[in-house]
Design an enzyme around this catalytic site. Sequence first.
Site, PDB file in Angstrom:
ATOM      1  CE  LYS A  64       9.734  -0.574   0.686  1.00  0.00           C
ATOM      2  NZ  LYS A  64       9.906  -0.231   0.953  1.00  0.00           N
ATOM      3  CE  LYS A  98      11.118   0.752  -2.485  1.00  0.00           C
ATOM      4  NZ  LYS A  98      10.045   1.649  -2.131  1.00  0.00           N
TER       5      LYS A  98
HETATM    6  C1  PBG Z   1       7.576   3.071   2.198  1.00  0.00           C
HETATM    7  C2  PBG Z   1       7.965   3.303   0.324  1.00  0.00           C
HETATM    8  C3  PBG Z   1       9.812   3.664   0.784  1.00  0.00           C
HETATM    9  C4  PBG Z   1       9.566   3.448  -0.071  1.00  0.00           C
HETATM   10  C5  PBG Z   1       8.281   3.045  -1.102  1.00  0.00           C
HETATM   11  N1  PBG Z   1       7.585   2.753   0.031  1.00  0.00           N
HETATM   12  C6  PBG Z   1      11.105   4.138   1.713  1.00  0.00           C
HETATM   13  C7  PBG Z   1      11.391   2.870   2.779  1.00  0.00           C
HETATM   14  O1  PBG Z   1      10.986   1.655   2.635  1.00  0.00           O
HETATM   15  O2  PBG Z   1      11.900   2.934   3.251  1.00  0.00           O
HETATM   16  C8  PBG Z   1      10.622   4.094  -0.986  1.00  0.00           C
HETATM   17  C9  PBG Z   1      10.053   4.697  -2.727  1.00  0.00           C
HETATM   18  C10 PBG Z   1      11.781   5.381  -3.232  1.00  0.00           C
HETATM   19  O3  PBG Z   1      12.720   5.745  -2.866  1.00  0.00           O
HETATM   20  O4  PBG Z   1      11.152   6.032  -4.219  1.00  0.00           O
HETATM   21  N2  PBG Z   1       7.779   1.937   3.358  1.00  0.00           N
END
Ligand code: PBG
Length: 327
Positions: free
Chosen positions: A198, A251
Site C-alpha cells: 500500500k 493499492k
Molecule cells: C485506510 C484506507 C484508505 C483507503 C483504504 N483504506 C485511506 C488511506 O490510507 O489514506 C483508500 C481507499 C481509496 O482511496 O479508495 N487507511
Amino acid sequence: MTLPFDLNQRPRRLRRTATLRRMVNETRLSANDFMYPLFVCHGKNVSEPIGSMPGVYHLSVDNIIKQAENAFKLGVPSVLLFGLPKTKNARASEAYAEKGIVQQAVRAIKQNVPDLVVATDVCVCAYTDHGHCGVLRDGEVDNDPSAELLAKMAVSHAAAGADIVAPSAMMDGQVAAIRYALDDKGFKNTAIMGYSAKYASAFYGPFREAADSAPGKGDRKAYQMDPANAREALLETELDVEEGADIIMVKPALAYLDVLSLMRENFEQPLAAYNVSGEYSMVKAAAAKGWADERAVALEMLTSMRRAGADIIISYWAADAARWLAE
Ligand code: PBG
C-alpha cells in the site's frame, strides 16, 4: 499504392469481426472479479451522497443491506466495509466496539445476504481524533501497540461474522498480530486480506472525504510505501504471506500495474488490486465535463488490472460494471 512485398503476418486478420475478436480475447472481465467497497454510517434510512465520489454514498445499516443484496444479485461475490463512527478519540474505541457501526453492518448483512462474502477494512484512521492509522506516541505512530489495536478490531469484526478482515494500516507485523489474535479467540476460519503493498498515494484524496479520515497533522509517509519502490512491494508481501495473509493486495492499482504484474509472477496467493477513489473520481469528473466516456474508460481500466494479474478488483464501479457486463 500497394506494398511492393507480401506481408506474412497480418494481425488485423483476427480483429476483423466482433466474433473473431471475442474468440482471441485474452482477458475476460466478469462480475466475479469484483469486491464492492461500501461506507456505513449511523442512523436510519440514510443515503448521503459523497461529494468527491459521485455515485458513492454514506449508507445506514438498513440501506447497506439493500446495496449489498443488489450487488450480490448482479453477481458480485463480496463487499468491503468501511465505517463512520459516531465519535472519534485517541484510542479509536468505536473501532473494536461490539456495537460499532461496522460490527452492526456485518451482522445485518450476514443475516440478510448470508452467501455474500463480507470483508472489513481494519484501520483506525477514521476512528482516531488525530486521523492517523495507529496510536500516537510523541507525535509518531507507535507500531506495536497499533498492531495490537488492529488485532482487537479484527477480532470484533470476526465475532460479528466477517468472512475476511483486511488490515490497511501498514503497521509492521499487523498480519501476524491479527492471525494470532483470531486463532486465539477461535476464529481460525476468518481469512486475512493484507493490503500488502500500500503506497502513500495522492490518489486517496477523494476517499478521505468519504471516510472522514484525513490526518489532522502530517501525512502517512512514515508507514505507507514510497511510490518509487517496487522491490519493497515484494518484501512487504513476503512478510504478509509469512505472517499468514490469505489474499495479498496492491493499492492503488492504475499507476501501479507494473507492481501488480511483479506480484503475480512472485506469489501464488490470490491477488487483489484496489482501484482507489482518485482513479474513480477523476473519470467521473472528466465524464461530467463530457471529456470521457465513463463506461468505456472504466471497463478499460478494470480490464488492465485483470491483464496485469489481479484476481480480485476492489472498485467503486463494482455494481455498475457488473451491470454493464451483463448488458
Ligand atoms: C485506510 C484506507 C484508505 C483507503 C483504504 N483504506 C485511506 C488511506 O490510507 O489514506 C483508500 C481507499 C481509496 O482511496 O479508495 N487507511
